[in-house]
Design a protein around this motif. Structure first.
Motif, mmCIF file in Angstrom:
data_model
loop_
_atom_site.group_PDB
_atom_site.id
_atom_site.type_symbol
_atom_site.label_atom_id
_atom_site.label_comp_id
_atom_site.label_asym_id
_atom_site.label_seq_id
_atom_site.Cartn_x
_atom_site.Cartn_y
_atom_site.Cartn_z
ATOM 1 N N LEU A 32 0.828 -1.209 0.000
ATOM 2 C CA LEU A 32 0.000 0.000 0.000
ATOM 3 C C LEU A 32 0.861 1.258 0.000
ATOM 4 O O LEU A 32 0.543 2.223 -0.685
ATOM 5 C CB LEU A 32 -0.948 -0.003 1.200
ATOM 6 C CG LEU A 32 -2.074 -1.027 1.130
ATOM 7 C CD1 LEU A 32 -2.796 -1.122 2.466
ATOM 8 C CD2 LEU A 32 -3.039 -0.692 0.024
ATOM 9 N N ASP A 33 1.965 1.237 0.745
ATOM 10 C CA ASP A 33 2.890 2.376 0.745
ATOM 11 C C ASP A 33 3.489 2.599 -0.640
ATOM 12 O O ASP A 33 3.621 3.734 -1.095
ATOM 13 C CB ASP A 33 4.011 2.171 1.772
ATOM 14 C CG ASP A 33 3.539 2.366 3.200
ATOM 15 O OD1 ASP A 33 2.470 2.996 3.411
ATOM 16 O OD2 ASP A 33 4.244 1.886 4.113
ATOM 17 N N LYS A 34 3.836 1.514 -1.330
ATOM 18 C CA LYS A 34 4.379 1.623 -2.696
ATOM 19 C C LYS A 34 3.349 2.239 -3.630
ATOM 20 O O LYS A 34 3.666 3.094 -4.444
ATOM 21 C CB LYS A 34 4.798 0.253 -3.223
ATOM 22 C CG LYS A 34 6.058 -0.290 -2.632
ATOM 23 C CD LYS A 34 6.358 -1.658 -3.219
ATOM 24 C CE LYS A 34 7.466 -2.348 -2.465
ATOM 25 N NZ LYS A 34 7.674 -3.724 -2.937
ATOM 26 N N LYS A 35 2.100 1.786 -3.512
ATOM 27 C CA LYS A 35 1.040 2.321 -4.373
ATOM 28 C C LYS A 35 0.807 3.794 -4.101
ATOM 29 O O LYS A 35 0.602 4.580 -5.020
ATOM 30 C CB LYS A 35 -0.267 1.544 -4.170
ATOM 31 C CG LYS A 35 -0.247 0.176 -4.768
ATOM 32 C CD LYS A 35 -1.535 -0.546 -4.516
ATOM 33 C CE LYS A 35 -1.442 -1.981 -4.948
ATOM 34 N NZ LYS A 35 -2.640 -2.744 -4.629
ATOM 35 N N LYS A 36 0.838 4.198 -2.832
ATOM 36 C CA LYS A 36 0.643 5.611 -2.481
ATOM 37 C C LYS A 36 1.756 6.466 -3.062
ATOM 38 O O LYS A 36 1.508 7.507 -3.650
ATOM 39 C CB LYS A 36 0.603 5.783 -0.966
ATOM 40 C CG LYS A 36 -0.688 5.360 -0.332
ATOM 41 C CD LYS A 36 -0.637 5.576 1.169
ATOM 42 C CE LYS A 36 -1.863 5.009 1.845
ATOM 43 N NZ LYS A 36 -1.766 5.094 3.299
ATOM 44 N N SER A 37 2.997 6.007 -2.917
ATOM 45 C CA SER A 37 4.117 6.803 -3.435
ATOM 46 C C SER A 37 4.103 6.826 -4.960
ATOM 47 O O SER A 37 4.431 7.830 -5.572
ATOM 48 C CB SER A 37 5.451 6.281 -2.913
ATOM 49 O OG SER A 37 5.697 4.975 -3.382
ATOM 50 N N HIS A 38 3.686 5.725 -5.590
ATOM 51 C CA HIS A 38 3.602 5.671 -7.054
ATOM 52 C C HIS A 38 2.510 6.608 -7.572
ATOM 53 O O HIS A 38 2.703 7.305 -8.556
ATOM 54 C CB HIS A 38 3.344 4.244 -7.528
ATOM 55 C CG HIS A 38 3.265 4.116 -9.009
ATOM 56 N ND1 HIS A 38 4.365 4.228 -9.814
ATOM 57 C CD2 HIS A 38 2.206 3.894 -9.840
ATOM 58 C CE1 HIS A 38 3.999 4.089 -11.078
ATOM 59 N NE2 HIS A 38 2.701 3.879 -11.112
ATOM 60 N N SER A 39 1.361 6.645 -6.908
ATOM 61 C CA SER A 39 0.266 7.493 -7.371
ATOM 62 C C SER A 39 0.599 8.971 -7.188
ATOM 63 O O SER A 39 0.168 9.807 -7.961
ATOM 64 C CB SER A 39 -1.041 7.145 -6.657
ATOM 65 O OG SER A 39 -0.954 7.449 -5.292
ATOM 66 N N LYS A 40 1.393 9.302 -6.177
ATOM 67 C CA LYS A 40 1.811 10.696 -5.981
ATOM 68 C C LYS A 40 2.814 11.124 -7.049
ATOM 69 O O LYS A 40 2.809 12.262 -7.485
ATOM 70 C CB LYS A 40 2.432 10.881 -4.589
ATOM 71 C CG LYS A 40 1.408 10.830 -3.479
ATOM 72 C CD LYS A 40 2.062 10.977 -2.139
ATOM 73 C CE LYS A 40 1.032 10.824 -1.029
ATOM 74 N NZ LYS A 40 1.661 10.835 0.291
#
Length: 124
Positions: A105-113
């Motif tokens: 989830l942290d990876k997805k959040k940083s990727h979407s930002k």
């Protein structure tokens, strides 16, 4: 008298989070016209409109196992981990999930930002 197409339609699925709407023809774990498919969750399903093969189907979404809201299977809206969870419920109960899930989830959040334009129109 109902047409054959109308008889197959059960309702319209709408994702509580992103607003995705689509007609569904089945809700449950064993979609019709499938041989040995059993889904891991009660799901809203539609016939795949991109193929004439009546055995093919698309899973639209399911209900969050915590809040019971309908959510699509899109990664921006929900996650399946033994059961379906919407992202707001995941964020509220983040410590209850395994470390691997939290890291994903942290990876997805940083990727979407870092790629906002890619996610802005991901459904079209």
């Amino acid at each position: 008298m109902e047409s054959h197409k109308e008889a197959q339609l059960k309702g319209v699925f709408e994702c509580h989070l992103c607003g995705l709407t689509a007609p569904y023809s089945y809700y449950g774990q064993k979609p019709p016209n499938t041989r040995s498919v059993v889904l891991l969750e009660e799901s809203y399903v539609m016939k795949d409109p991109f193929t004439p093969d009546k055995d093919k189907f698309l899973i639209l979404g399911s209900q969050c196992s915590l809040c019971n809201r309908r959510v699509c299977v899109g990664t921006e809206c929900s996650l399946f981990y033994c059961k379906r969870f919407c992202l707001p419920c995941i964020n509220e109960n983040l410590q209850a999930f395994p470390l691997e899930i939290r890291q994903d989830l942290d990876k997805k959040k940083s990727h979407s930002k870092s790629h906002p334009s890619k996610n802005a129109d991901a459904r079209t």
